[in-house]
Design an enzyme around this catalytic site. Structure first.
Site, PDB file in Angstrom:
ATOM      1  N   CYS A 227      23.668 -15.716 -40.016  1.00  0.00           N
ATOM      2  CA  CYS A 227      23.433 -14.451 -39.316  1.00  0.00           C
ATOM      3  C   CYS A 227      24.736 -13.667 -39.237  1.00  0.00           C
ATOM      4  O   CYS A 227      24.879 -12.619 -39.834  1.00  0.00           O
ATOM      5  CB  CYS A 227      22.903 -14.709 -37.916  1.00  0.00           C
ATOM      6  SG  CYS A 227      21.294 -15.494 -37.883  1.00  0.00           S
TER       7      CYS A 227
ATOM      8  N   GLU B 105      27.982 -15.590 -38.975  1.00  0.00           N
ATOM      9  CA  GLU B 105      28.951 -16.658 -38.828  1.00  0.00           C
ATOM     10  C   GLU B 105      30.124 -16.512 -39.797  1.00  0.00           C
ATOM     11  O   GLU B 105      29.953 -16.616 -41.004  1.00  0.00           O
ATOM     12  CB  GLU B 105      28.259 -18.019 -39.033  1.00  0.00           C
ATOM     13  CG  GLU B 105      27.173 -18.327 -38.000  1.00  0.00           C
ATOM     14  CD  GLU B 105      25.788 -17.803 -38.390  1.00  0.00           C
ATOM     15  OE1 GLU B 105      25.667 -16.619 -38.783  1.00  0.00           O
ATOM     16  OE2 GLU B 105      24.826 -18.582 -38.319  1.00  0.00           O
TER      17      GLU B 105
END
Lengths: 301, 780
Positions: free
Chosen positions: B425, B427
């Site tokens: 997402c 990271e």
């Protein structure tokens, strides 16, 4: 100079009120009373009570606090007797859902500057700044002058969204430090102007002429109000008048939109209830008319 | 008033694959139902039944070899890139050695309304596959070895566990993948001292992949011989030649580079089921030198490549994990733009081409990320915002300078940090060089609920926290301290569990094939799951920052500052879910400072909680096996809905069971002062101390239609990034359209929206999540 004034709203990330990202402060009170005004809560200089009936949960918190008995219970909600309301705001203070909400808030220039300066990072990347709107911001000219001075010393770009209605000496004094004027021009014929706005347009026209003799940046805004401002004769007058001002090249057309709901929430009568927004073709026609006379046209802001 | 039909027409009209071949492949990919493919389960079970005793790395390598020699090698008609996980497009394998579904799981997957996985062999699967693996899978082992307090917290909805169904992966390819062929890596391994099982395993895995590519080469050659269409025949021949060359040898052309990557991708996600998938990382950087030689066919090849991702939905999840990530999206992410290794802007022609492909393909997968630095050209942001316009939530925007800062803070070299980006997402990771594992979400509002109940979970009546005292006797700072005390307790439990799980993977599930591609596994002779990567990190993800900030702000403001209510009154109201206290609830919602409005009281609480979480997690020494440092992310996937369902009413006026706020976004509908105020609030967090944060914003579609306004939005975002923020993504979709789609799902099957760090088909989302997205504030 008063260190406080009255505003009724702040719009952050305003994208239609000048170049870049703007923070727009709406100053309360207006000498005009245009039939189509879409910010009726900006008209009166006094605080007013908004009632959003759909938010009311009938909790009755407000009923007993009202000293003038302006609020009454009706079924699961309340009614407001506007004549009795003094605008003290005590009921809104208690209302848990903000169904009752005050339009109008007194703030100091320091508080206003704190709000304006918060968006500094956005002004920087977008070359934006602050816009003073209303109501008619020139009505609180002392408060405005102080804010303008403070913004100037912070290096913030300043736009004034105005009807131009102010005594020329006041207008001229304020003009100096303002970077951009968003100047509303409605009706050229003074009688018709009076009829629909409640005041003469002599100041409006004179101040615009004065302004155009300076190097100031001016964007004309023309509210397109069916059967009132976009009549053939008014548009002809408008083009003639603007053609006589050497520096006016650009005009924004602001299409009429229905503001009836807001009037109802303030308990005000709306004069334009049956008017519909101009159709796309009509807007294009108006646009063409101005363009054929050498003006550049934008729509909205 | 928005017109849903018109909005939908614009969306559909923006799908424009480059030619008919791609259009046809896209149609097939988009329309196909997702099915479970039992082939991998059958093969892996056969292997484990017959393979005998081996050290774990060797056993896994032999298992991989058995798979690559025996899995089907489907070719989609007209495709230009080959290799597939599963037996066909959208036929998803299972990984019973990690998590073995039983009959009921499969039935539920088969029949559930949202995101079903069809299967017709449930009885056979239950008997043959489950029959063998029951009690033997990693998942079973994990639940066996977790402590009672861990199990209580897990069952109480305090935290989730990523590794109980998916293996550690969560990494992206770096330069190494596009530079190295397997033969060269095998030579590197052969030059090392012998007697290292992990290296031996890597060598077996490398050879297995060469076999897989050769199987394809032969199949394609046979297909070419039979092919009547001359153009296709030539293509098939060329594809066969490419498969003989890569991934054994490094690629030299654009086509070879894509095929080379794809074989490696398929290898990694067949070996095990890493979460999240695997990612090609900084694709415009990696591919540019190939692209320069081969511009003409690049777009068609890229679109063909795009569909390879879309044909591989996420492996089926069950239980809590299905709730926390309820989507077909497997989170492979392509990074666009950003910085080069030397710190200059990496934007090139390919960056724009990738944006074009994204906008024209509009498929669920792959995901993208646009990396913005102070050196990034405005043009890239403008083009990316245009793509958001007729939107399906893609692409999200990231502050690459901040990503670099985050990674440097964690001890990465500036060069390794600049070559990093974002996967999953939001990271951040040092691509190709880091093993950064997400271990699970932590439910912050639930922790407050436990604190307000002196250590007891009111839902189960169990004492799962520590005794921090009765809140009615406390002042605000004591309540806050009690919350932190409970949080500390649960973080300790979580981190202890993490270390046991890391050990389980070390013992049972090395990943020799993935290890080939992540530096310095080969050099150090150590597996990826055993600490071989250059950098090792372990994350917990905090959830509900908005809800917790608003809840604590509400307690401070209403109970202690304004003294409007007493603590007893509040607790009583929470217990009854505001049953007779609607007036109070409205007051808490409407008349209380809220995070996201540039209100310092609420924002400072968010900042304080954020910092405390980081301090607490980072305070732990590195993990035992991988020597991983402990870090924090702020992202939710779909867990905020599940966590909300496990959490009673909260002091911000939220009803029991309702979704929490997602990511680091303000509570849905509570950010009422516009996007400028949201950015200011969110900008107050020290994002650089985390590994990534997620902010959702919903925009009125009209905002993006006007060129001038779009530029202002770009400048707003630049300022937001200058404040040191990490990420923002937009849904440009009207609430009218979403409501219409709820009423008439068949008409709106194509409608995609941003959920968390990914987009999904709106009508496939569970109702609670649909409502949550509608409730998000629309910025105008």
């Amino acid at each position: 100079m008063p260190s406080s004034g009255k505003i009724f709203d702040v719009k952050r990330f305003a994208v239609h009120d000048g170049p870049g990202i703007r923070t727009t402060l709406f100053l309360k009170g207006c000498p005009m009373e245009c039939h189509w005004c879409h910010n009726p809560e900006g008209l009166d200089t006094e605080d007013e009570l908004f009632f959003f009936h759909e938010r009311c949960i009938g909790c009755e918190s407000c009923l007993s606090i009202c000293e003038t008995k302006a609020l009454n219970r009706r079924e699961n909600t309340i009614t407001i007797e506007r004549k009795r309301c003094t605008g003290c705001g005590k009921c809104a203070e208690l209302c848990p859902t903000e169904a009752l909400k005050m339009a109008g808030k007194t703030i100091t220039t320091a508080q206003a500057m704190e709000i304006i300066k918060r968006d500094g990072p956005y002004y920087e990347t977008s070359k934006g700044g602050v816009t003073f709107s209303g109501g008619e911001p020139l009505l609180q000219h002392d408060f405005l002058a102080k804010l303008v001075k403070d913004c100037k010393s912070e290096g913030i770009h300043i736009a004034l969204d105005t009807s131009g209605y102010a005594e020329p000496k006041i207008f001229e004094k304020l003009m100096e430090d303002i970077d951009l004027f968003l100047y509303d021009l409605k009706i050229i014929d003074n009688d018709i102007h009076r009829k629909y706005t409640g005041v003469s347009n002599l100041y409006v026209l004179k101040n615009l002429k004065t302004l155009c003799e300076t190097e100031k940046e001016v964007w004309i805004r023309f509210p397109v109000i069916p059967d009132i401002t976009c009549t053939d004769s008014n548009m002809e007058d408008m083009i003639d008048f603007l053609s006589g001002l050497k520096r006016i090249k650009k005009i924004s057309l602001l299409s009429f939109h229905d503001a009836g709901e807001k009037y109802a929430r303030l308990g005000r009568v709306y004069a334009m209830g049956s008017t519909k927004a101009p159709k796309r073709d009509h807007m294009a026609e108006i646009r063409k008319k101005f363009e054929s006379r050498g003006f550049a046209i934008t729509e909205g802001g | 008033m928005a017109d849903p039909k018109e909005e939908m027409r614009i969306r559909k009209g923006s799908v424009r694959p480059v030619n008919e071949r791609i259009a046809k492949l896209r149609e097939e990919s988009v329309n196909k139902e997702v099915k479970i493919s039992t082939e991998r389960a059958r093969l892996i079970t056969e292997f484990y039944m017959n393979s005998g005793e081996h050290p774990a790395p060797i056993k896994r390598a032999l298992a991989f070899k058995y798979l690559m020699e025996n899995v089907s090698i489907p070719v989609e008609e007209g495709q230009l890139i080959v290799g597939m996980r599963g037996t066909g497009p959208k036929e998803v394998p299972t990984y019973p050695e990690v998590c073995c579904h039983d009959r009921d799981d499969l039935e539920l997957l088969n029949t559930r309304e949202n995101n079903p996985y069809r299967s017709d062999d449930t009885e056979w699967y239950h008997r043959e596959i489950r029959g063998y693996w029951e009690g033997k899978s990693v998942r079973d082992e994990i639940f066996r070895r977790m402590s009672d307090e861990w199990l209580d917290a897990y069952e109480g909805g305090i935290f989730t566990e990523f590794m109980e169904q998916r293996v550690p992966g969560h990494t992206a390819g770096g330069e190494r993948i596009f530079r190295k062929g397997l033969r060269e890596i095998i030579r590197d391994i052969e030059g090392k001292p012998e007697d290292n099982n992990e290296l031996e395993a890597m060598k077996i895995a490398a050879e297995a992949m060469i076999t897989y590519a050769e199987r394809y080469a032969e199949k394609l050659e046979r297909m070419a011989q039979k092919e009547k269409n001359e153009k296709r025949r030539e293509e098939l021949k060329r594809m066969s030649e490419i498969c003989r060359k890569v991934p054994a040898h490094p690629p030299e052309t654009f086509w070879e580079a894509l095929q080379h990557y794809w074989f490696i991708h398929v290898g990694i996600v067949t070996e095990s089921n890493p979460w999240d998938s695997f990612s090609p990382g900084r694709l415009d950087q990696h591919l540019y030198s190939f692209y320069e030689k081969d511009r003409e066919v690049s777009k068609e090849l890229l679109e063909a490549f795009w569909l390879k991702f879309n044909n591989q939905p996420a492996p089926p999840k069950t239980g809590v994990t299905a709730h926390e990530s309820n989507t077909y999206n497997d989170f492979a992410k392509i990074n666009i733009g950003g910085l080069k290794e030397d710190g200059s802007s990496g934007v090139n022609e390919l960056s724009y081409l990738l944006l074009e492909v994204l906008g024209e393909m509009r498929t669920l997968q792959p995901n993208t990320a646009v990396l913005i630095s102070m050196n990034t050209e405005n043009e890239l942001m403008d083009r990316a915002l245009e793509a958001v316009g007729p939107g399906f939530g893609e692409p999200p925007f990231f502050n690459h300078d901040l990503t670099v800062k985050m990674l440097e803070r964690q001890g990465k070299s500036p060069e390794d940090a600049r070559c990093g980006g974002v996967s999953g997402c939001v990271e951040s990771g040092a691509f190709g060089k880091e093993c950064y594992i997400l271990t699970g979400y932590i439910n912050l509002p639930k922790v407050l609920e436990i604190a307000l109940n002196n250590g007891t979970d009111p839902m189960s009546g169990k004492k799962i926290g520590v005794e921090t005292g009765e809140p009615s006797d406390m002042n605000f700072s004591e309540i806050y301290e009690a919350f932190l005390e409970q949080l500390k307790h649960f973080v300790r439990i979580k981190i202890r569990g993490n270390d046991v799980i890391e050990k389980i993977y070390h013992e049972k599930l090395p990943v020799p094939f993935l290890s080939l591609w992540i530096e310095d596994c080969v050099d150090s002779g150590k597996d990826y799951n055993c600490g071989g990567a250059r950098y090792n990190t372990q994350y917990v993800q905090i959830v509900g920052l908005g809800t917790i900030a608003d809840s604590l702000a509400s307690v401070e403001h209403n109970i202690f500052r304004e003294k409007r209510y007493s603590m007893e009154q509040l607790i009583k109201a929470l217990e009854s879910d505001f049953k007779n206290d609607e007036k109070m609830r409205q007051y808490l919602i409407n008349r209380t400072p809220k995070y996201g409005n540039d209100d310092d009281l609420a924002d400072h609480i968010a900042v304080s909680v954020f910092n405390h979480c980081i301090e607490m997690v980072e305070g732990y020494p590195p993990s035992h096996v991988r020597k991983a440092s402990r870090r924090v992310y702020g992202l939710p996937t779909t867990v905020h809905v599940y966590f909300g369902s496990m959490c009673g009413a909260t002091p911000d006026g939220r009803h029991a069971g309702k979704p929490l706020s997602e990511g680091i976004s303000p509570v849905q509908g509570m950010d009422r002062k516009g996007i400028g105020a949201v950015f200011r609030s969110v900008g107050k967090l020290d994002h650089f101390k985390s590994g990534g944060t997620l902010l959702n914003q919903k925009l009125a579609p009209d905002l993006l239609k006007d060129d001038k306004v779009r530029i202002k939005l770009r400048d707003l975002m630049k300022a937001y990034f200058r404040m040191g923020s990490h990420h923002v993504q937009y849904n440009a979709v009207s609430p009218e359209l979403l409501r219409e789609a709820q009423n008439d799902p068949d008409e709106y099957r194509d409608l995609m929206v941003r959920v968390a760090g990914y987009s999904d088909h709106f009508v496939n989302l569970p109702k609670g999540l649909q409502d949550e997205i509608i409730a998000r504030t629309e910025q105008t």
